[in-house]
Write a protein that holds these residues in place. Structure first.
Motif, PDB file in Angstrom:
ATOM      1  N   UNK A  19      11.867  40.254  19.460  1.00  0.00           N
ATOM      2  CA  UNK A  19      12.487  41.443  18.888  1.00  0.00           C
ATOM      3  C   UNK A  19      12.182  41.563  17.399  1.00  0.00           C
ATOM      4  N   UNK A  20      11.739  40.516  16.764  1.00  0.00           N
ATOM      5  CA  UNK A  20      11.407  40.545  15.341  1.00  0.00           C
ATOM      6  C   UNK A  20       9.901  40.481  15.103  1.00  0.00           C
ATOM      7  N   UNK A  21       9.138  40.777  16.105  1.00  0.00           N
ATOM      8  CA  UNK A  21       7.686  40.744  15.953  1.00  0.00           C
ATOM      9  C   UNK A  21       7.098  39.361  16.113  1.00  0.00           C
ATOM     10  N   UNK A  22       7.836  38.468  16.719  1.00  0.00           N
ATOM     11  CA  UNK A  22       7.360  37.100  16.923  1.00  0.00           C
ATOM     12  C   UNK A  22       6.347  37.001  18.048  1.00  0.00           C
ATOM     13  N   UNK A  23       5.882  35.797  18.256  1.00  0.00           N
ATOM     14  CA  UNK A  23       4.870  35.541  19.277  1.00  0.00           C
ATOM     15  C   UNK A  23       5.422  35.775  20.675  1.00  0.00           C
ATOM     16  N   UNK A  24       4.625  36.428  21.494  1.00  0.00           N
ATOM     17  CA  UNK A  24       4.938  36.607  22.906  1.00  0.00           C
ATOM     18  C   UNK A  24       3.687  36.220  23.677  1.00  0.00           C
ATOM     19  N   UNK A  25       3.857  35.384  24.685  1.00  0.00           N
ATOM     20  CA  UNK A  25       2.719  34.996  25.521  1.00  0.00           C
ATOM     21  C   UNK A  25       3.162  34.936  26.969  1.00  0.00           C
ATOM     22  N   UNK A  26       2.293  35.359  27.845  1.00  0.00           N
ATOM     23  CA  UNK A  26       2.542  35.228  29.272  1.00  0.00           C
ATOM     24  C   UNK A  26       1.350  34.507  29.883  1.00  0.00           C
ATOM     25  N   UNK A  27       1.630  33.695  30.870  1.00  0.00           N
ATOM     26  CA  UNK A  27       0.579  33.008  31.620  1.00  0.00           C
ATOM     27  C   UNK A  27       0.478  33.691  32.963  1.00  0.00           C
ATOM     28  N   UNK A  28      -0.733  33.895  33.429  1.00  0.00           N
ATOM     29  CA  UNK A  28      -0.926  34.543  34.721  1.00  0.00           C
ATOM     30  C   UNK A  28      -2.060  33.850  35.459  1.00  0.00           C
ATOM     31  N   UNK A  29      -1.824  33.571  36.721  1.00  0.00           N
ATOM     32  CA  UNK A  29      -2.857  32.949  37.560  1.00  0.00           C
ATOM     33  C   UNK A  29      -3.003  33.764  38.830  1.00  0.00           C
ATOM     34  N   UNK A  30      -4.230  33.959  39.232  1.00  0.00           N
ATOM     35  CA  UNK A  30      -4.539  34.630  40.481  1.00  0.00           C
ATOM     36  C   UNK A  30      -5.265  33.620  41.356  1.00  0.00           C
ATOM     37  N   UNK A  31      -4.721  33.388  42.536  1.00  0.00           N
ATOM     38  CA  UNK A  31      -5.308  32.416  43.455  1.00  0.00           C
ATOM     39  C   UNK A  31      -4.237  31.510  44.013  1.00  0.00           C
ATOM     40  N   UNK A  32      -4.664  30.443  44.698  1.00  0.00           N
ATOM     41  CA  UNK A  32      -3.709  29.568  45.396  1.00  0.00           C
ATOM     42  C   UNK A  32      -3.050  28.547  44.474  1.00  0.00           C
ATOM     43  N   UNK A  33      -2.408  28.991  43.447  1.00  0.00           N
ATOM     44  CA  UNK A  33      -1.770  28.085  42.492  1.00  0.00           C
ATOM     45  C   UNK A  33      -0.286  27.926  42.824  1.00  0.00           C
ATOM     46  N   UNK A  34       0.260  26.777  42.456  1.00  0.00           N
ATOM     47  CA  UNK A  34       1.674  26.501  42.691  1.00  0.00           C
ATOM     48  C   UNK A  34       2.492  26.588  41.410  1.00  0.00           C
ATOM     49  N   UNK A  35       1.833  26.542  40.268  1.00  0.00           N
ATOM     50  CA  UNK A  35       2.534  26.572  38.991  1.00  0.00           C
ATOM     51  C   UNK A  35       1.842  27.566  38.056  1.00  0.00           C
ATOM     52  N   UNK A  36       2.624  28.281  37.241  1.00  0.00           N
ATOM     53  CA  UNK A  36       1.998  29.211  36.304  1.00  0.00           C
ATOM     54  C   UNK A  36       1.479  28.542  35.035  1.00  0.00           C
ATOM     55  N   UNK A  37       1.742  27.248  34.870  1.00  0.00           N
ATOM     56  CA  UNK A  37       1.307  26.562  33.648  1.00  0.00           C
ATOM     57  C   UNK A  37      -0.215  26.529  33.550  1.00  0.00           C
ATOM     58  N   UNK A  38      -0.702  26.669  32.335  1.00  0.00           N
ATOM     59  CA  UNK A  38      -2.136  26.622  32.078  1.00  0.00           C
ATOM     60  C   UNK A  38      -2.377  25.536  31.046  1.00  0.00           C
ATOM     61  N   UNK A  39      -3.235  24.576  31.381  1.00  0.00           N
ATOM     62  CA  UNK A  39      -3.545  23.487  30.461  1.00  0.00           C
ATOM     63  C   UNK A  39      -4.485  23.971  29.366  1.00  0.00           C
ATOM     64  N   UNK A  40      -4.409  23.312  28.228  1.00  0.00           N
ATOM     65  CA  UNK A  40      -5.358  23.613  27.144  1.00  0.00           C
ATOM     66  C   UNK A  40      -6.779  23.463  27.668  1.00  0.00           C
ATOM     67  N   UNK A  41      -7.642  24.372  27.282  1.00  0.00           N
ATOM     68  CA  UNK A  41      -9.052  24.294  27.667  1.00  0.00           C
ATOM     69  C   UNK A  41      -9.351  24.711  29.088  1.00  0.00           C
ATOM     70  N   UNK A  42      -8.448  25.440  29.736  1.00  0.00           N
ATOM     71  CA  UNK A  42      -8.689  25.761  31.146  1.00  0.00           C
ATOM     72  C   UNK A  42      -8.569  27.243  31.497  1.00  0.00           C
ATOM     73  N   UNK A  43      -8.219  28.097  30.573  1.00  0.00           N
ATOM     74  CA  UNK A  43      -8.025  29.516  30.903  1.00  0.00           C
ATOM     75  C   UNK A  43      -9.362  30.260  30.943  1.00  0.00           C
TER      76      UNK A  43
END
Length: 171
Positions: free
Chosen positions: A44-68
């Motif tokens: 609400x104050x212009x801070x960072x907003x990030x969303x992770x999105x995966x398409x495919x047979x994934x079980x978790x939305x987490x994305x490791x560094x170096x993998x997106x």
């Protein structure tokens, strides 16, 4: 199985959560399995907003560094902040008139989408949908235009013309 992992990021109020919803919804309507998660800072104050999105047979939305596969950002600073999530060869799409200084192992594309949206549609808020269209163009196997374009009508949150502008962009 076709897969795609990515991060949508920007500043609070730039429509990142909406873009994540549009991308995920369109991917699901194309028959893809989608999982996503949202991270809100001081949005609400212009801070960072990030969303992770995966398409495919994934079980978790987490994305490791170096993998997106991609980072789509409405802010150059947030693109740099989240660039470490990109895999080598990953695509970074940024709403900015100037190129973003990412290491050369990434494909960085800066598009002055806010100015383009203001000029073409009289509404800079549509910048995100122009970037989304450019993202679709970069991954045509997952988002074939002949299947995607018919899905763009009928949803009041989608500006099909703005997405088409991004789809038609060349590198």
């Amino acid at each position: 199985m076709k897969t795609l992992t990515g991060i949508l990021c920007g500043r609070g109020g730039q429509g990142i959560v909406t873009l994540n919803h549009l991308l995920g919804n369109l991917a699901a309507r194309l028959g893809h399995r989608v999982i996503s998660a949202e991270t809100h800072g001081m949005a609400m104050r212009g801070g960072s907003v990030a969303t992770f999105l995966k398409i495919g047979p994934f079980e978790s939305p987490s994305i490791a560094l170096g993998s997106a596969d991609f980072v789509l950002s409405t802010d150059a600073g947030e693109a740099l902040r989240n660039g470490s999530f990109l895999a080598p060869g990953g695509l970074c799409l940024v709403d900015d008139a100037e190129p973003v200084a990412l290491p050369p192992q990434y494909a960085s594309r800066s598009i002055d989408a806010a100015s383009l949206a203001a000029e073409r549609f009289g509404n800079p808020v549509l910048a995100g949908q122009i970037l989304l269209g450019r993202l679709f163009a970069a991954f045509p196997v997952l988002f074939p235009p002949e299947q995607l374009l018919p899905l763009l009508s009928g949803d009041r949150k989608i500006n099909a013309d703005a997405i088409r502008v991004g789809l038609e962009m060349k590198d």
